[in-house]
Write a protein that holds these residues in place. Structure first.
Motif, PDB file in Angstrom:
ATOM      1  N   PRO A  18       0.808  -1.229   0.000  1.00  0.00           N
ATOM      2  CA  PRO A  18       0.000   0.000   0.000  1.00  0.00           C
ATOM      3  C   PRO A  18       0.842   1.280   0.000  1.00  0.00           C
ATOM      4  O   PRO A  18       0.420   2.292  -0.578  1.00  0.00           O
ATOM      5  CB  PRO A  18      -0.826  -0.116   1.287  1.00  0.00           C
ATOM      6  CG  PRO A  18      -0.947  -1.593   1.506  1.00  0.00           C
ATOM      7  CD  PRO A  18       0.394  -2.148   1.072  1.00  0.00           C
ATOM      8  N   ILE A  19       2.008   1.254   0.593  1.00  0.00           N
ATOM      9  CA  ILE A  19       2.893   2.426   0.560  1.00  0.00           C
ATOM     10  C   ILE A  19       3.508   2.557  -0.831  1.00  0.00           C
ATOM     11  O   ILE A  19       3.493   3.642  -1.427  1.00  0.00           O
ATOM     12  CB  ILE A  19       3.986   2.346   1.643  1.00  0.00           C
ATOM     13  CG1 ILE A  19       3.359   2.306   3.035  1.00  0.00           C
ATOM     14  CG2 ILE A  19       4.953   3.538   1.519  1.00  0.00           C
ATOM     15  CD1 ILE A  19       4.341   2.041   4.163  1.00  0.00           C
ATOM     16  N   MET A  20       4.050   1.463  -1.366  1.00  0.00           N
ATOM     17  CA  MET A  20       4.655   1.509  -2.703  1.00  0.00           C
ATOM     18  C   MET A  20       3.629   1.955  -3.731  1.00  0.00           C
ATOM     19  O   MET A  20       3.945   2.708  -4.654  1.00  0.00           O
ATOM     20  CB  MET A  20       5.227   0.144  -3.086  1.00  0.00           C
ATOM     21  CG  MET A  20       5.893   0.118  -4.450  1.00  0.00           C
ATOM     22  SD  MET A  20       7.331   1.210  -4.597  1.00  0.00           S
ATOM     23  CE  MET A  20       8.571   0.235  -3.752  1.00  0.00           C
ATOM     24  N   ASN A  21       2.398   1.541  -3.564  1.00  0.00           N
ATOM     25  CA  ASN A  21       1.336   1.870  -4.511  1.00  0.00           C
ATOM     26  C   ASN A  21       1.012   3.368  -4.512  1.00  0.00           C
ATOM     27  O   ASN A  21       0.440   3.872  -5.471  1.00  0.00           O
ATOM     28  CB  ASN A  21       0.101   1.035  -4.188  1.00  0.00           C
ATOM     29  CG  ASN A  21      -0.843   0.892  -5.348  1.00  0.00           C
ATOM     30  OD1 ASN A  21      -2.047   0.961  -5.173  1.00  0.00           O
ATOM     31  ND2 ASN A  21      -0.329   0.661  -6.545  1.00  0.00           N
ATOM     32  N   GLN A  22       1.390   4.088  -3.462  1.00  0.00           N
ATOM     33  CA  GLN A  22       1.219   5.545  -3.451  1.00  0.00           C
ATOM     34  C   GLN A  22       2.164   6.215  -4.445  1.00  0.00           C
ATOM     35  O   GLN A  22       1.873   7.296  -4.962  1.00  0.00           O
ATOM     36  CB  GLN A  22       1.459   6.104  -2.044  1.00  0.00           C
ATOM     37  CG  GLN A  22       0.439   5.666  -1.032  1.00  0.00           C
ATOM     38  CD  GLN A  22       0.847   6.026   0.390  1.00  0.00           C
ATOM     39  OE1 GLN A  22       1.603   6.972   0.627  1.00  0.00           O
ATOM     40  NE2 GLN A  22       0.364   5.258   1.348  1.00  0.00           N
ATOM     41  N   LEU A  23       3.300   5.560  -4.722  1.00  0.00           N
ATOM     42  CA  LEU A  23       4.265   6.064  -5.697  1.00  0.00           C
ATOM     43  C   LEU A  23       4.019   5.443  -7.071  1.00  0.00           C
ATOM     44  O   LEU A  23       3.994   6.138  -8.080  1.00  0.00           O
ATOM     45  CB  LEU A  23       5.692   5.763  -5.230  1.00  0.00           C
ATOM     46  CG  LEU A  23       6.826   6.176  -6.162  1.00  0.00           C
ATOM     47  CD1 LEU A  23       6.880   7.696  -6.295  1.00  0.00           C
ATOM     48  CD2 LEU A  23       8.155   5.645  -5.639  1.00  0.00           C
ATOM     49  N   ARG A  24       3.865   4.159  -7.095  1.00  0.00           N
ATOM     50  CA  ARG A  24       3.687   3.396  -8.336  1.00  0.00           C
ATOM     51  C   ARG A  24       2.205   3.048  -8.468  1.00  0.00           C
ATOM     52  O   ARG A  24       1.786   1.921  -8.243  1.00  0.00           O
ATOM     53  CB  ARG A  24       4.564   2.148  -8.337  1.00  0.00           C
ATOM     54  CG  ARG A  24       6.038   2.424  -8.071  1.00  0.00           C
ATOM     55  CD  ARG A  24       6.681   3.181  -9.207  1.00  0.00           C
ATOM     56  NE  ARG A  24       8.082   3.477  -8.908  1.00  0.00           N
ATOM     57  CZ  ARG A  24       8.683   4.583  -9.276  1.00  0.00           C
ATOM     58  NH1 ARG A  24       8.035   5.516  -9.949  1.00  0.00           N
ATOM     59  NH2 ARG A  24       9.952   4.786  -8.978  1.00  0.00           N
ATOM     60  N   LYS A  54       6.626  -0.103  12.761  1.00  0.00           N
ATOM     61  CA  LYS A  54       5.771   0.196  11.616  1.00  0.00           C
ATOM     62  C   LYS A  54       6.633   0.776  10.497  1.00  0.00           C
ATOM     63  O   LYS A  54       7.437   1.682  10.728  1.00  0.00           O
ATOM     64  CB  LYS A  54       4.693   1.206  12.027  1.00  0.00           C
ATOM     65  CG  LYS A  54       3.786   1.621  10.909  1.00  0.00           C
ATOM     66  CD  LYS A  54       2.784   2.673  11.384  1.00  0.00           C
ATOM     67  CE  LYS A  54       1.953   3.162  10.224  1.00  0.00           C
ATOM     68  NZ  LYS A  54       1.113   4.304  10.586  1.00  0.00           N
ATOM     69  N   ILE A  55       6.467   0.263   9.282  1.00  0.00           N
ATOM     70  CA  ILE A  55       7.176   0.815   8.131  1.00  0.00           C
ATOM     71  C   ILE A  55       6.471   2.098   7.702  1.00  0.00           C
ATOM     72  O   ILE A  55       5.270   2.089   7.424  1.00  0.00           O
ATOM     73  CB  ILE A  55       7.213  -0.186   6.956  1.00  0.00           C
ATOM     74  CG1 ILE A  55       7.909  -1.481   7.360  1.00  0.00           C
ATOM     75  CG2 ILE A  55       7.879   0.444   5.727  1.00  0.00           C
ATOM     76  CD1 ILE A  55       9.362  -1.343   7.731  1.00  0.00           C
ATOM     77  N   VAL A  56       7.222   3.200   7.655  1.00  0.00           N
ATOM     78  CA  VAL A  56       6.648   4.503   7.308  1.00  0.00           C
ATOM     79  C   VAL A  56       7.199   5.038   5.985  1.00  0.00           C
ATOM     80  O   VAL A  56       6.716   6.058   5.485  1.00  0.00           O
ATOM     81  CB  VAL A  56       6.855   5.528   8.434  1.00  0.00           C
ATOM     82  CG1 VAL A  56       6.119   5.097   9.699  1.00  0.00           C
ATOM     83  CG2 VAL A  56       8.334   5.754   8.712  1.00  0.00           C
ATOM     84  N   GLY A  57       8.197   4.377   5.430  1.00  0.00           N
ATOM     85  CA  GLY A  57       8.771   4.810   4.165  1.00  0.00           C
ATOM     86  C   GLY A  57       9.506   3.670   3.499  1.00  0.00           C
ATOM     87  O   GLY A  57       9.899   2.701   4.165  1.00  0.00           O
ATOM     88  N   LEU A  58       9.678   3.788   2.192  1.00  0.00           N
ATOM     89  CA  LEU A  58      10.340   2.746   1.405  1.00  0.00           C
ATOM     90  C   LEU A  58      11.385   3.349   0.480  1.00  0.00           C
ATOM     91  O   LEU A  58      11.222   4.477  -0.002  1.00  0.00           O
ATOM     92  CB  LEU A  58       9.320   2.006   0.533  1.00  0.00           C
ATOM     93  CG  LEU A  58       8.216   1.247   1.219  1.00  0.00           C
ATOM     94  CD1 LEU A  58       7.213   0.742   0.189  1.00  0.00           C
ATOM     95  CD2 LEU A  58       8.784   0.093   2.033  1.00  0.00           C
TER      96      LEU A  58
END
Length: 141
Positions: A18-24, A54-58
């Motif tokens: 869901p985080i990666m999908n905010q960019l891609r 919690k992962i907050v960035g990639l």
């Protein structure tokens, strides 16, 4: 203080999609998993910035060598979760990548950023002191 962790398992990838999908934004979960598998064979690494479990960035990166940068760390993907922005996590993640690059003999950290990402450009140039030194082109085949 957060820490940089490499994400390697399928469950970790599913959890951070869901985080990666905010960019891609055009990437499906299945495409992400399939591409990650291929990219991993080509030395791609995916790191997460973890705060309080919690992962907050990639950051998706690979060490590369070429004639104009020598050995460098190339950042393919860099994103802070939109719910966690303006808390310094992007800075911390990028500084951790700078340290990783230095520890592995890199002379530079390089990245590209889409023309529409004005806020990201301001962050790279004004806050993180990156130089804008070229244009990047591509042609669809």
């Amino acid at each position: 203080m957060g820490n940089l962790i490499e994400l390697t398992t399928e469950q970790q990838l599913i959890d951070v999609f869901p985080i990666m999908n905010q960019l891609r934004i055009d990437l499906s979960l299945q495409e992400f998993l399939t591409l990650f598998s291929q990219m991993k064979k080509e030395a791609y690494q995916l790191f997460g910035w973890q705060m309080n479990d919690k992962i907050v960035g990639l950051a998706g990166v690979a060490f590369r060598t070429n004639l104009y940068n020598g050995r460098h760390l190339y950042i393919y993907d860099l994103i802070t979760d939109e719910k966690e922005r303006s808390k310094g996590y992007g800075d911390a993640l990028l500084l951790a990548l700078h340290s990783l690059a230095k520890e592995n003999g890199a002379k530079y950290v390089a990245l590209e950023s889409g023309l529409q990402r004005i806020d990201a450009h301001r962050f790279y140039e004004e806050k993180m002191c990156y130089d804008k030194w070229c244009y990047s082109y591509r042609k669809e085949l």
